[in-house]
Scaffold this active site. Structure first.
Site, PDB file in Angstrom:
ATOM      1  CG  ASP A   2      31.387  52.786  51.183  1.00 23.59           C
ATOM      2  OD1 ASP A   2      30.989  53.158  52.301  1.00 23.59           O
ATOM      3  OD2 ASP A   2      30.909  53.198  50.107  1.00 23.59           O
ATOM      4  CG  ASP A  45      25.139  53.693  51.792  1.00 24.13           C
ATOM      5  OD1 ASP A  45      23.988  53.344  51.521  1.00 24.13           O
ATOM      6  OD2 ASP A  45      25.544  53.855  52.959  1.00 24.13           O
ATOM      7  CG  ASP A  81      31.403  54.954  46.845  1.00 25.01           C
ATOM      8  OD1 ASP A  81      31.782  55.233  48.004  1.00 25.01           O
ATOM      9  OD2 ASP A  81      30.214  54.938  46.523  1.00 25.01           O
TER      10      ASP A  81
END
Length: 223
Positions: free
Chosen positions: A12, A14, A174
């Site tokens: 991922d 961001d 996250d």
């Protein structure tokens, strides 16, 4: 400790590879202020990131008085996209040891891919500016597949473009979107404790949770 078994690592963007909340928040707050809204704190912005830029804008307006009518909303969204594309690398920077992790894994022959809900163009701008582009074999954005994470489509697209089997891949993220997409695609997932999520990291249901990219390589060997 023995090296991990994975031939590819999907990451991922961001909150995982990069700390992007400061620039996202700055662009969002400029749009909110232009509509006579209150600015959001960085903590608020961090909790809203993870499902694409359009969803971030929607949540920002919902939290500051409600979503405008469609014509006004579409105008503000377009203004945000232009602002953020221009200002996406002002304060954005890599997470601690993320660059070192990626460099080490690429040197070992592991293929790396970014799988993000952010559109491809601003994603590439950010990866270019922070030195990650040469390390990545594939970039899948929120506008690449038919659906965004937590749908498995972006992960499955990355796996196909990488030319590997799903059993040889792991997702690193996250948020609930990352874990949900990995689960739906049938691959294991590691969750970064210092990212952006509205759900406590330990409640995401990831196969492992890690605090520092310096420890991720050995941790992946346990999967």
């Amino acid at each position: 400790m023995r090296p991990h078994r994975f031939r590819a690592i999907l990451l991922d963007l961001d909150g995982t590879l990069l700390e992007t909340a400061p620039d996202l928040g700055d662009s969002l707050n400029r749009i909110l202020l232009s509509d006579n809204r209150r600015p959001l704190s960085e903590t608020e912005v961090r909790s809203m990131i993870g499902d694409g830029l359009a969803k971030l804008i929607e949540r920002g307006f919902a939290a500051t008085g409600g979503i405008p009518d469609k014509a006004r909303y579409d105008q503000l969204l377009a203004t945000f996209m232009a602002d953020y594309t221009t200002n996406s690398t002002v304060r954005t920077h890599p997470k601690p040891n993320a660059m070192e992790f990626c460099t080490t894994e690429q040197a070992r022959g592991v293929k790396l891919a970014v799988v993000t809900n952010k559109p491809v163009i601003p994603s590439k701008v950010i990866l270019d500016a922070n030195g990650f582009t040469p390390l990545m074999t594939v970039l899948i954005g929120g506008d690449s597949a038919a659906a965004k994470k937590p749908d498995p489509a972006p992960i499955l697209m990355a796996i196909k473009q990488l030319g590997i089997n799903a059993s040889d891949a792991v997702m690193v993220g996250d948020s609930p979107a990352d874990v949900g997409a990995a689960r739906a695609a049938g691959i294991p997932v590691a969750a970064y404790r210092h990212g952006y999520t509205s759900v406590p990291v330990d409640d995401l249901g990831a196969d492992l949770v890690f605090d520092d990219f310096a420890d991720l390589g050995p941790a992946l060997a346990t999967l």
